[in-house]
Motif scaffolding. Sequence first.
Motif, PDB file in Angstrom:
ATOM      1  N   VAL A   1     -30.387-174.451 -48.645  1.00 31.35           N
ATOM      2  CA  VAL A   1     -30.922-175.626 -49.347  1.00 31.35           C
ATOM      3  C   VAL A   1     -30.109-175.893 -50.607  1.00 31.35           C
ATOM      4  CG1 VAL A   1     -32.912-176.513 -50.623  1.00 31.35           C
ATOM      5  CG2 VAL A   1     -33.248-175.361 -48.427  1.00 31.35           C
ATOM      6  N   TYR A   2     -29.772-174.852 -51.324  1.00 32.53           N
ATOM      7  CA  TYR A   2     -28.976-175.005 -52.550  1.00 32.53           C
ATOM      8  C   TYR A   2     -27.592-175.584 -52.247  1.00 32.53           C
ATOM      9  CZ  TYR A   2     -26.599-173.824 -56.907  1.00 32.53           C
ATOM     10  OH  TYR A   2     -25.864-173.892 -58.075  1.00 32.53           O
TER      11      TYR A   2
ATOM     12  N   GLY B   1     -32.404-169.114 -46.296  1.00 30.57           N
ATOM     13  CA  GLY B   1     -32.779-170.523 -46.212  1.00 30.57           C
ATOM     14  C   GLY B   1     -32.684-171.210 -47.564  1.00 30.57           C
ATOM     15  N   GLU B   2     -33.094-170.510 -48.630  1.00 27.30           N
ATOM     16  CA  GLU B   2     -32.968-171.069 -49.972  1.00 27.30           C
ATOM     17  C   GLU B   2     -31.498-171.295 -50.336  1.00 27.30           C
ATOM     18  OE1 GLU B   2     -34.941-168.358 -52.502  1.00 27.30           O
ATOM     19  OE2 GLU B   2     -36.965-168.895 -51.853  1.00 27.30           O
ATOM     20  N   ALA B   3     -30.651-170.381 -49.891  1.00 31.35           N
ATOM     21  CA  ALA B   3     -29.218-170.552 -50.154  1.00 31.35           C
ATOM     22  C   ALA B   3     -28.677-171.789 -49.450  1.00 31.35           C
ATOM     23  CB  ALA B   3     -28.455-169.307 -49.698  1.00 31.35           C
TER      24      ALA B   3
ATOM     25  N   GLY C   1     -31.748-166.462 -53.367  1.00 34.15           N
ATOM     26  CA  GLY C   1     -31.080-167.552 -52.668  1.00 34.15           C
ATOM     27  C   GLY C   1     -29.807-167.970 -53.369  1.00 34.15           C
TER      28      GLY C   1
ATOM     29  N   MET D   1     -40.085-169.465 -47.432  1.00 32.50           N
ATOM     30  CA  MET D   1     -38.699-169.620 -46.977  1.00 32.50           C
ATOM     31  C   MET D   1     -37.899-168.369 -47.338  1.00 32.50           C
ATOM     32  SD  MET D   1     -35.914-172.574 -48.002  1.00 32.50           S
ATOM     33  CE  MET D   1     -36.968-173.892 -47.382  1.00 32.50           C
ATOM     34  N   SER D   2     -37.051-167.944 -46.441  1.00 30.90           N
ATOM     35  CA  SER D   2     -36.241-166.760 -46.687  1.00 30.90           C
ATOM     36  C   SER D   2     -35.169-167.049 -47.735  1.00 30.90           C
ATOM     37  CB  SER D   2     -35.582-166.298 -45.387  1.00 30.90           C
ATOM     38  OG  SER D   2     -34.651-167.267 -44.929  1.00 30.90           O
ATOM     39  N   ALA D   3     -34.559-165.975 -48.263  1.00 26.43           N
ATOM     40  CA  ALA D   3     -33.503-166.133 -49.266  1.00 26.43           C
ATOM     41  C   ALA D   3     -32.299-166.863 -48.677  1.00 26.43           C
ATOM     42  CB  ALA D   3     -33.096-164.760 -49.802  1.00 26.43           C
TER      43      ALA D   3
ATOM     44  N   ASP E   1     -33.143-164.851 -58.518  1.00 26.02           N
ATOM     45  CA  ASP E   1     -33.098-165.896 -57.483  1.00 26.02           C
ATOM     46  C   ASP E   1     -32.141-165.426 -56.388  1.00 26.02           C
ATOM     47  OD1 ASP E   1     -32.835-168.140 -55.910  1.00 26.02           O
ATOM     48  OD2 ASP E   1     -32.609-169.539 -57.586  1.00 26.02           O
TER      49      ASP E   1
ATOM     50  N   ASP F   1     -27.450-179.412 -51.337  1.00 25.09           N
ATOM     51  CA  ASP F   1     -27.863-180.390 -52.349  1.00 25.09           C
ATOM     52  C   ASP F   1     -26.603-180.916 -53.057  1.00 25.09           C
ATOM     53  OD1 ASP F   1     -28.929-181.899 -54.356  1.00 25.09           O
ATOM     54  OD2 ASP F   1     -30.303-180.360 -55.097  1.00 25.09           O
TER      55      ASP F   1
END
Length: 244
Positions: free
Chosen positions: A9-10, A5-7, A187, A1-3, A185, A13
């Motif tokens: 997701v974060y 995309g991780e952002a 993301g 997953m790209s950075a 990190d 949440d």
Amino acid sequence: MSAFGEAMVYLNDPFNWTRRDGILELLGEHLTISAVAVLAAFVIAFPIAVALGTSGRGGGAVVVVSNVSRAVPTLALLTLFAVSPIGFGNRATTIALAVFAIPPILANTYVGVRGVDADVREAARGMGMSSGEVTRRVDLPLALPLIMTGLRTATVQVVATASLAALVGGGGLGRLVRLGFGQQDYGLIIAGALLIAVLAVLTELLLVLLSWVATPGPKRFPWTSAKRPVLAASAEPTASGVPL
């Protein structure tokens, strides 16, 4: 997953928003630091600018103070505060941001008040107004667009720069960026940067709306065009006796 995309997701949440030291708590700290800094700068700069603008003096001093204040980086002030009794934390950041916010408020308020037509002031005095009434009822309403521009500029700059509080042990959304760098990190870094950018844009839009509401005169949205008057049809009779 790209950075990125991780952002996403974060940010999606709910636990990251509501937990202790989560986004909502950091957002509250960020807004508190920014609001206190802008309020302190306004309390200092506004009366000085109004006094100098109404007297017609001190233009050179305003330019010098504005240029010198803008030339001093906020991070440099935080470094100096760290070795002074002010120390680290939110207090040091608030003071540094207040210094950073003074120039646009001071310069725009001075220019706005100084630019009020002298004939308008004389007419107000001719109506029996005192100097204080002329300032409150003539100078400030006419200078309000420029005053709001200075306040908007200062506020957006402060909101965007308040993330530096995280570098000196303070709170705010900058802690997400600092934590992301510490953990490598990317993301989390992007998530923090996005939150700060969105907050600055929302602040800009809110103050533009507030300026539009507070400015005296007829209100019209900037994207709407002025309505043209409709010409009435001619009522002169024709040769057949029927009006046009």
